[in-house]
Write a protein that holds these residues in place. Sequence first.
Motif, PDB file in Angstrom:
ATOM      1  N   ILE A 242       0.849  -1.210   0.000  1.00 24.13           N
ATOM      2  CA  ILE A 242       0.000   0.000   0.000  1.00 24.13           C
ATOM      3  C   ILE A 242       0.881   1.255   0.000  1.00 24.13           C
ATOM      4  O   ILE A 242       0.629   2.234  -0.730  1.00 24.13           O
ATOM      5  CB  ILE A 242      -0.938  -0.011   1.220  1.00 24.13           C
ATOM      6  N   TYR A 243       1.941   1.195   0.791  1.00 25.99           N
ATOM      7  CA  TYR A 243       2.873   2.313   0.890  1.00 25.99           C
ATOM      8  C   TYR A 243       3.454   2.660  -0.475  1.00 25.99           C
ATOM      9  O   TYR A 243       3.461   3.818  -0.910  1.00 25.99           O
ATOM     10  CB  TYR A 243       3.959   1.919   1.902  1.00 25.99           C
ATOM     11  N   HIS A 244       3.849   1.561  -1.193  1.00 22.92           N
ATOM     12  CA  HIS A 244       4.417   1.776  -2.546  1.00 22.92           C
ATOM     13  C   HIS A 244       3.368   2.345  -3.487  1.00 22.92           C
ATOM     14  O   HIS A 244       3.659   3.235  -4.309  1.00 22.92           O
ATOM     15  CB  HIS A 244       4.971   0.455  -3.105  1.00 22.92           C
ATOM     16  N   ALA A 245       2.129   1.820  -3.338  1.00 18.18           N
ATOM     17  CA  ALA A 245       1.044   2.321  -4.199  1.00 18.18           C
ATOM     18  C   ALA A 245       0.794   3.812  -3.943  1.00 18.18           C
ATOM     19  O   ALA A 245       0.536   4.584  -4.892  1.00 18.18           O
ATOM     20  CB  ALA A 245      -0.219   1.519  -3.927  1.00 18.18           C
ATOM     21  N   LEU A 246       0.932   4.223  -2.658  1.00 16.89           N
ATOM     22  CA  LEU A 246       0.766   5.629  -2.317  1.00 16.89           C
ATOM     23  C   LEU A 246       1.850   6.478  -2.995  1.00 16.89           C
ATOM     24  O   LEU A 246       1.576   7.556  -3.541  1.00 16.89           O
ATOM     25  CB  LEU A 246       0.835   5.802  -0.798  1.00 16.89           C
ATOM     26  N   ILE A 247       3.094   5.923  -2.949  1.00 19.05           N
ATOM     27  CA  ILE A 247       4.213   6.640  -3.593  1.00 19.05           C
ATOM     28  C   ILE A 247       3.906   6.815  -5.079  1.00 19.05           C
ATOM     29  O   ILE A 247       4.043   7.899  -5.649  1.00 19.05           O
ATOM     30  CB  ILE A 247       5.537   5.890  -3.377  1.00 19.05           C
ATOM     31  N   ASP A 248       3.370   5.686  -5.693  1.00 14.14           N
ATOM     32  CA  ASP A 248       3.033   5.748  -7.120  1.00 14.14           C
ATOM     33  C   ASP A 248       1.959   6.803  -7.366  1.00 14.14           C
ATOM     34  O   ASP A 248       2.046   7.587  -8.326  1.00 14.14           O
ATOM     35  CB  ASP A 248       2.517   4.375  -7.606  1.00 14.14           C
ATOM     36  N   ALA A 249       0.955   6.827  -6.456  1.00 11.70           N
ATOM     37  CA  ALA A 249      -0.140   7.794  -6.621  1.00 11.70           C
ATOM     38  C   ALA A 249       0.397   9.224  -6.485  1.00 11.70           C
ATOM     39  O   ALA A 249      -0.064  10.140  -7.193  1.00 11.70           O
ATOM     40  CB  ALA A 249      -1.216   7.544  -5.579  1.00 11.70           C
ATOM     41  N   THR A 250       1.381   9.421  -5.587  1.00  9.69           N
ATOM     42  CA  THR A 250       1.980  10.721  -5.396  1.00  9.69           C
ATOM     43  C   THR A 250       2.597  11.181  -6.707  1.00  9.69           C
ATOM     44  O   THR A 250       2.606  12.360  -7.050  1.00  9.69           O
ATOM     45  CB  THR A 250       3.074  10.654  -4.308  1.00  9.69           C
ATOM     46  N   ARG A 251       3.096  10.186  -7.468  1.00  8.77           N
ATOM     47  CA  ARG A 251       3.699  10.514  -8.753  1.00  8.77           C
ATOM     48  C   ARG A 251       2.630  10.642  -9.826  1.00  8.77           C
ATOM     49  O   ARG A 251       2.945  10.877 -10.992  1.00  8.77           O
ATOM     50  CB  ARG A 251       4.667   9.387  -9.163  1.00  8.77           C
ATOM     51  N   GLY A 252       1.359  10.382  -9.458  1.00 11.94           N
ATOM     52  CA  GLY A 252       0.276  10.564 -10.418  1.00 11.94           C
ATOM     53  C   GLY A 252      -0.254   9.265 -10.983  1.00 11.94           C
ATOM     54  O   GLY A 252      -1.237   9.246 -11.707  1.00 11.94           O
ATOM     55  N   ASP A 253       0.317   8.158 -10.575  1.00 12.58           N
ATOM     56  CA  ASP A 253      -0.177   6.851 -11.066  1.00 12.58           C
ATOM     57  C   ASP A 253      -1.073   6.205  -9.998  1.00 12.58           C
ATOM     58  O   ASP A 253      -0.618   5.757  -8.964  1.00 12.58           O
ATOM     59  CB  ASP A 253       1.038   5.949 -11.352  1.00 12.58           C
ATOM     60  N   HIS A 254      -2.378   6.182 -10.227  1.00 13.34           N
ATOM     61  CA  HIS A 254      -3.338   5.709  -9.198  1.00 13.34           C
ATOM     62  C   HIS A 254      -3.742   4.259  -9.360  1.00 13.34           C
ATOM     63  O   HIS A 254      -4.462   3.728  -8.518  1.00 13.34           O
ATOM     64  CB  HIS A 254      -4.591   6.617  -9.247  1.00 13.34           C
ATOM     65  N   VAL A 255      -3.296   3.676 -10.448  1.00 15.12           N
ATOM     66  CA  VAL A 255      -3.782   2.297 -10.731  1.00 15.12           C
ATOM     67  C   VAL A 255      -3.453   1.351  -9.578  1.00 15.12           C
ATOM     68  O   VAL A 255      -4.320   0.642  -9.033  1.00 15.12           O
ATOM     69  CB  VAL A 255      -3.164   1.786 -12.051  1.00 15.12           C
ATOM     70  N   ASN A 256      -2.166   1.375  -9.203  1.00 16.64           N
ATOM     71  CA  ASN A 256      -1.717   0.471  -8.130  1.00 16.64           C
ATOM     72  C   ASN A 256      -2.477   0.728  -6.833  1.00 16.64           C
ATOM     73  O   ASN A 256      -2.915  -0.218  -6.152  1.00 16.64           O
ATOM     74  CB  ASN A 256      -0.207   0.679  -7.955  1.00 16.64           C
ATOM     75  N   LEU A 257      -2.638   2.040  -6.512  1.00 21.13           N
ATOM     76  CA  LEU A 257      -3.313   2.389  -5.258  1.00 21.13           C
ATOM     77  C   LEU A 257      -4.755   1.837  -5.254  1.00 21.13           C
ATOM     78  O   LEU A 257      -5.216   1.238  -4.282  1.00 21.13           O
ATOM     79  CB  LEU A 257      -3.319   3.912  -5.083  1.00 21.13           C
ATOM     80  N   ARG A 258      -5.470   2.017  -6.365  1.00 20.97           N
ATOM     81  CA  ARG A 258      -6.853   1.515  -6.445  1.00 20.97           C
ATOM     82  C   ARG A 258      -6.901  -0.003  -6.204  1.00 20.97           C
ATOM     83  O   ARG A 258      -7.727  -0.517  -5.454  1.00 20.97           O
ATOM     84  CB  ARG A 258      -7.438   1.835  -7.845  1.00 20.97           C
ATOM     85  N   GLU A 259      -5.947  -0.686  -6.823  1.00 17.86           N
ATOM     86  CA  GLU A 259      -5.923  -2.167  -6.660  1.00 17.86           C
ATOM     87  C   GLU A 259      -5.711  -2.556  -5.205  1.00 17.86           C
ATOM     88  O   GLU A 259      -6.403  -3.427  -4.645  1.00 17.86           O
ATOM     89  CB  GLU A 259      -4.787  -2.768  -7.513  1.00 17.86           C
TER      90      GLU A 259
END
Length: 926
Positions: A59-76
């Motif tokens: 989840i932490y990594h997904a948040l980092i990705d979302a911070t960069r603008g990529d929300h796909v991982n976070l949603r999953e």
Amino acid sequence: MSTALAAWLTEHHDAVLERWSAAIVAARTSNGHRVATDTQGGVVVQSAPPLTAAALAPIYHALIDATRGDHVNLREQLYAMVQLEQAGIPLPELLQFSFQLRRTTWEVMRENGLQPEQQFTLMADLETVLEQSVAYISQFWADQVDSAMQERMQEVTFLTERMATAVEEADRTAVNLTALNDTAARLAACMEHADPDEVLEVVSAQIMSLFEPQHLSVWLDDTPRSGETATRLLVLRVWGASVPELAQVQLNLTTAGTDAGEDPVLRAYLLGETVLELEPTADTHPRWQWHLPDHGIVAVPLIAHDRANGVVLVQASNAAAQFTLARQKLLIGLVSQLAIALDNVRLYQQVLSFNTDLNQLVEQRSGELAAEKERLQALQEISLEVSSSLDVDVLLKSSLHALADIVRAPYGSIMLVDRETDQLESRAVLGFPEVDTYVRFPMGDGVAGWVAFNKKPALIPDVTTDERWVMRPNQQMTGKQGGSMVAVPLIAHQEVLGVLTLSHTERDYFNADHLRLLTAAAGTIAVGVYNANLYTTIASTVAERSDALQRQRAESTHITSIMQSLTDGVIVCDIYGAVQLVNLATERLLMRPIEELLLQNLDDILRSLLTTRRDDLPLQDLLDRALDSEGAPRIFETIIEQHNLILNLKLSPVLSGEDDEMIGAILTIRDTTREAVADRLKTEFISTMSHELRTPMTAIKGFTQLMVMGNLGPLSETQMELMTTIQQNSERMIAIINDVLELTKIESGEIDLHMRPIHMAEALSGVMTDLAPRSAQRSHNLTLGIPPGLPLVLADATQLHKILYNLVSNAIKYTPEGGTVTVDAHEVQLADLPLKVRDRILADRTYLQINVRDTGVGISAEDQERIFDRFYRTENSLKIEAGGTGLGLSLARPLINLMGGEIWVESTLGEGSTFSFVLYAASHRI
Ligand code: ADP
């Protein structure tokens, strides 16, 4: 987009993640959740999934990705988290995670001394991402809840529909049950009358009212009884519309193959299943004569005991609507009620008919029992008669009457076998006039004769056609010329005693029952006759025996009185020596009371009387052998002196009169004191006289001897001759006197015997030496034969010498010149002795036999016994030359007897004689 935040988060990855995880765990623990799995202490605590740093990392990594603008991982990742709710993490907690991350980040920023503005910038970026995350979570949550709601709604709708159907079903079932119940109640009511029509009426009315069909018919097969095969199916009743020819419709079951099963009625019957043709067309099945065109068909089989026995046919124009599945069931239920009710009616009727049959049977059996009772009574009467009467004629008469009464036979007879003539003789007669009563039949003749001979009963329906039947001479007069007859043998102990017959003027009158009764009675009567005969025999035997006993008693009393009046004493013993009888004289002679003698054995009595001379009366020897070799009773005799009485004791066997069998022994005791005294006086007189004679005779002999020798002067020739004669005669007289003196000694019992073992050679040598010159004078061949090892003989030496001297000198005297005289001795067994000798000596010892054989003049058979008498001399050529007194042998015999032996002679006139005697061998002296 915030690359700065992404960089910071990446940089502080470990610290933030660690702290975040710790914060979550702390919060959850305080909420009552256990974060870590704990199986210690054996207790498993249900807990939420572990939210370690590693678990939170994606989840932490997904948040980092979302911070960069990529929300796909976070949603999953968040979608997966929401799914976790089902695993135990509720929505508020999930939302809390974002606040905890924010606070943790804030703290780490502060701790790392990040500038406040930097902090705000990064935090603002983080807020944006977190808000976005919360929005995602909320959306996912709402989606999830929505779909769950949808599912539940569908389930509820389905259940509601199901319930509605069930209620409807229940309603229908209730209606059906009511109808079935109602029918059952009505059927129960009509079971009382057991009327099948009523049953049909009840069920048909119910079907008609419930289904309103145009046609209803009931069909039954032609054999309603189970076990039989039905051939046809027929219409029994029809309700509603009827096809005109229905009454004639018959469905053939025997030819009905599988294709015939096309007919629904047949098919329902054969398959035992309901057949439905709900929408047939008018011309589909022109063959079904019973079909109403355009009507639907329901054919239901009537099933009882797992087998169809009929069909209920329903035809309705609206069949498809009418006969829904539930309504079909109702119809089937009604039909099966009808089937059961019809079967019950049938069973009930069957029971009723059984009952009637049973009643008839009971009635019939009661009748039979009454008849049987009557018969048994008759038999009992006969039995009573048999056991109470030993008079055959009374027994036969009453038995015959009793039997004839019960069988109701007017004529009858009992004939018994006469053992002497072997013919049947009538002993009891019924129904014939007196004159006609006595009849005799040889065995085998006539019906009775046949029955007796074959030991079999005869049941004759018509005597005129039976060849065994013989018409009695005066039967014509009595009027009984035909009819039937029954005859049974009277058998006891396998023996035919007679025949019982009953007859009747009617033909075929007697039956098997009568025969059975008569056979049973015949056994009892036969036993009665047998017993009566036995009684007669026993009675006469008893009478005979008692007569004989009476006679015997009288005889025995007679004998006893004779015995008691005898002056001689009598003791009788049995074969064991036990004293049976003692008379009064015995008591007096032996001076011992009868009572004492009666308790003793005769052997003991003899022992006390004879003491050392016990062998004189050998009782045991006599009891072992009663008769001598010539078949005469052995008799032993002796004389004893007791209490100044001289008693003659005589022992002889008692033989039974019939077969000479020994039954004991008898001892007679005679008082011979007077005779003995007279005898003694006589002997004394002879003795005295002999002594007196011997003295002058010795003088005469001496003087004549002197004169002959010329000592008293010379004698003339004549004088010499006379003197010689005087001398010889005086010598002879002296010899006679000596012998007489010897004899008187023996007779008076004065002689003293000195018994001792003697060798025969010693005893004979003296005799042979003395006599050798005389034998030589006559040119005899004198020989002596004594075997080596010969036992010693028990004898008195002086007397033995005298005996031997006498025998050998006789042999020499009575044997002409040149003859032979042989003397020998040997041991002898009793069996080797002549029978007459054996009878006179004791059996239990060994003897020595001495023979003196010569080839002399011999002795005739008549003389052989007499030569032992005193003074007896036979006529023979050497009599004069031999001289002699005729006393030698008469002395020898008593002497030998005194020594326990016996002497005898065997001789042939002109050929020679053998004088033999036996004496005990010394080794056997008792
Ligand atoms: P005796 O003195 O006459 O010999 P015994 O008593 O000895 O008297 O004999 C009796 C008779 O028996 C004799 O007279 C004789 O007739 C007959 N007798 C005895 N012994 C013999 C013998 N060995 N042969 C033939 N006759 C005999």
